[in-house]
Design a protein around this motif. Structure first.
Motif, PDB file in Angstrom:
ATOM      1  N   VAL A 198       0.802  -1.253   0.155  1.00  0.00           N
ATOM      2  CA  VAL A 198       0.072   0.053  -0.044  1.00  0.00           C
ATOM      3  C   VAL A 198       0.770   1.268   0.047  1.00  0.00           C
ATOM      4  O   VAL A 198       0.478   2.294  -0.734  1.00  0.00           O
ATOM      5  N   LEU A 199       2.050   1.230   0.950  1.00  0.00           N
ATOM      6  CA  LEU A 199       2.839   2.373   1.041  1.00  0.00           C
ATOM      7  C   LEU A 199       3.560   2.689  -0.339  1.00  0.00           C
ATOM      8  O   LEU A 199       3.450   3.898  -0.852  1.00  0.00           O
ATOM      9  N   GLY A 202       0.899   3.801  -3.052  1.00  0.00           N
ATOM     10  CA  GLY A 202       0.353   5.282  -2.516  1.00  0.00           C
ATOM     11  C   GLY A 202       1.474   6.475  -2.642  1.00  0.00           C
ATOM     12  O   GLY A 202       1.160   7.504  -3.092  1.00  0.00           O
ATOM     13  N   ILE A 205       1.093   7.739  -6.296  1.00  0.00           N
ATOM     14  CA  ILE A 205      -0.561   8.588  -6.561  1.00  0.00           C
ATOM     15  C   ILE A 205      -0.223  10.056  -7.132  1.00  0.00           C
ATOM     16  O   ILE A 205      -0.854  10.348  -8.070  1.00  0.00           O
ATOM     17  N   SER A 213       1.066   7.585 -12.092  1.00  0.00           N
ATOM     18  CA  SER A 213      -0.089   7.947 -11.017  1.00  0.00           C
ATOM     19  C   SER A 213      -1.434   7.300 -11.308  1.00  0.00           C
ATOM     20  O   SER A 213      -2.024   6.646 -10.303  1.00  0.00           O
ATOM     21  N   ARG A 217      -2.874   4.410  -8.816  1.00  0.00           N
ATOM     22  CA  ARG A 217      -4.540   4.459  -8.335  1.00  0.00           C
ATOM     23  C   ARG A 217      -5.059   3.150  -8.666  1.00  0.00           C
ATOM     24  O   ARG A 217      -5.912   2.658  -7.763  1.00  0.00           O
ATOM     25  N   LEU A 220      -3.983   0.361  -6.418  1.00  0.00           N
ATOM     26  CA  LEU A 220      -4.584   0.656  -4.865  1.00  0.00           C
ATOM     27  C   LEU A 220      -6.210   0.391  -4.840  1.00  0.00           C
ATOM     28  O   LEU A 220      -6.466  -0.508  -4.011  1.00  0.00           O
ATOM     29  N   GLN A 224      -7.267  -2.708  -2.458  1.00  0.00           N
ATOM     30  CA  GLN A 224      -8.220  -2.548  -1.421  1.00  0.00           C
ATOM     31  C   GLN A 224      -9.155  -3.555  -1.480  1.00  0.00           C
ATOM     32  O   GLN A 224      -9.656  -4.057  -0.578  1.00  0.00           O
ATOM     33  N   ARG A 252     -11.805   8.521  -6.036  1.00  0.00           N
ATOM     34  CA  ARG A 252     -10.314   8.133  -5.784  1.00  0.00           C
ATOM     35  C   ARG A 252     -10.251   7.463  -4.656  1.00  0.00           C
ATOM     36  O   ARG A 252     -11.000   7.678  -3.709  1.00  0.00           O
ATOM     37  N   TYR A 255      -6.489   6.298   0.009  1.00  0.00           N
ATOM     38  CA  TYR A 255      -5.354   5.485   0.310  1.00  0.00           C
ATOM     39  C   TYR A 255      -4.818   5.835   1.786  1.00  0.00           C
ATOM     40  O   TYR A 255      -3.920   4.790   2.265  1.00  0.00           O
ATOM     41  N   ARG A 256      -4.804   6.844   2.440  1.00  0.00           N
ATOM     42  CA  ARG A 256      -4.345   7.117   3.750  1.00  0.00           C
ATOM     43  C   ARG A 256      -5.012   6.326   4.656  1.00  0.00           C
ATOM     44  O   ARG A 256      -4.539   5.740   5.832  1.00  0.00           O
ATOM     45  N   MET A 258      -6.148   3.011   4.095  1.00  0.00           N
ATOM     46  CA  MET A 258      -6.154   1.711   3.634  1.00  0.00           C
ATOM     47  C   MET A 258      -5.374   0.771   4.808  1.00  0.00           C
ATOM     48  O   MET A 258      -5.537  -0.303   5.180  1.00  0.00           O
TER      49      MET A 258
END
Length: 264
Positions: A198-199, A202, A205, A213, A217, A220, A224, A252, A255-256, A258
């Motif tokens: 994820v990081l 991210g 992004i 980018s 997305r 992610l 998710q 979008r 993601y913070r 997730m």
């Protein structure tokens, strides 16, 4: 069988003969097909699946460093796809050797100075890699195996070459999408590096390159969905994890948040 047996007995000669290499690689899918027709789930005792994959990895490792259009790459991936349908599953160490060789040959291939045909051929290689990774995941459909495959792809996210990063992000997004739609995919096994994946996605992004980018997305999004599946949820049941971009008016991933999805 004669083509394959001849190769296994004389590898050194084959490494210098492109025609023999292709003959060997193209014989493997036919052999696997005949084995399945006879309702056999293994090539043993005639041939070892591991020995064939080891030979394929050796061929790829010995390809010229200067990029050139070659059917060896596509034929190798087709052979691995056929072998993945038979038992036993590949040992992770051997699979890693194969993946390192193939991804170096494909991701690090320079296409800018070559003609349209070469660029189209390289796109075909990328699609073939997506298919092969899907076959390897189908062989052992678990999150543990998915993590193993993703680790090899994510290695290329640290590349200083933009094209290599684009290829890696695109490949990871395709693999994650495949995993979410794979029937019988087992999400109960450990997935300890999900937060790291994820990081890394991210971080891209907000990459100034649109192709990077957008693919980040997409990756992610599918990651998710996979993490929600582990909890028995779907996107509609977790609407609080989404946010709306008021400028572009498109949804979008938030993601913070997730990391909360990945928590057990």
């Amino acid at each position: 069988m004669r083509d394959i047996e001849g190769h296994l007995q004389g590898r050194a000669e084959l490494l210098e003969d492109r025609a023999k290499q292709l003959c060997f690689l193209r014989a493997i899918p036919r052999l696997c097909f005949f084995a399945q027709q006879q309702r056999r789930d293994t090539l043993e005792p005639h041939f070892s699946k591991a020995a064939l994959v080891e030979s394929i990895a050796e061929l790829i490792e010995n390809l010229p460093l200067v990029p050139e259009p070659t059917d060896v790459i596509s034929s190798s991936m087709a052979a691995v796809c056929s072998l993945s349908k038979l038992k036993p599953p590949l040992a992770l160490e051997l699979e890693s050797r194969l993946l390192r060789a193939l991804m170096y040959s494909i991701f690090a291939m320079t296409t800018e100075r070559y003609n349209t045909y070469f660029q189209a051929l390289h796109n075909t290689f990328l699609e073939g890699l997506d298919t092969m990774l899907g076959c390897l995941l189908t062989e052992t459909p678990t999150t543990d195996k998915l993590q193993h495959l993703l680790e090899h792809v994510y290695f290329w996210l640290h590349s200083k070459n933009r094209h290599e990063r684009v290829r890696a992000i695109r490949c990871s997004a395709a693999l994650l999408q495949f995993a979410t739609s794979l029937p019988g995919f087992d999400t109960s096994s450990d997935f300890p590096k999900a937060g790291n994946f994820v990081l890394q996605l991210g971080l891209y992004i907000s990459d100034p390159a649109n192709d990077i980018s957008q693919q980040a997305r997409s990756g992610l999004h599918w990651l998710q969905r996979l993490l929600l599946q582990r909890r028995g949820l779907n996107i509609q049941e977790a609407s609080h994890l989404w946010c709306r971009d008021r400028i572009r008016d498109t949804e979008r991933l938030a993601y913070r948040h997730m990391a909360r999805v990945a928590e057990d």
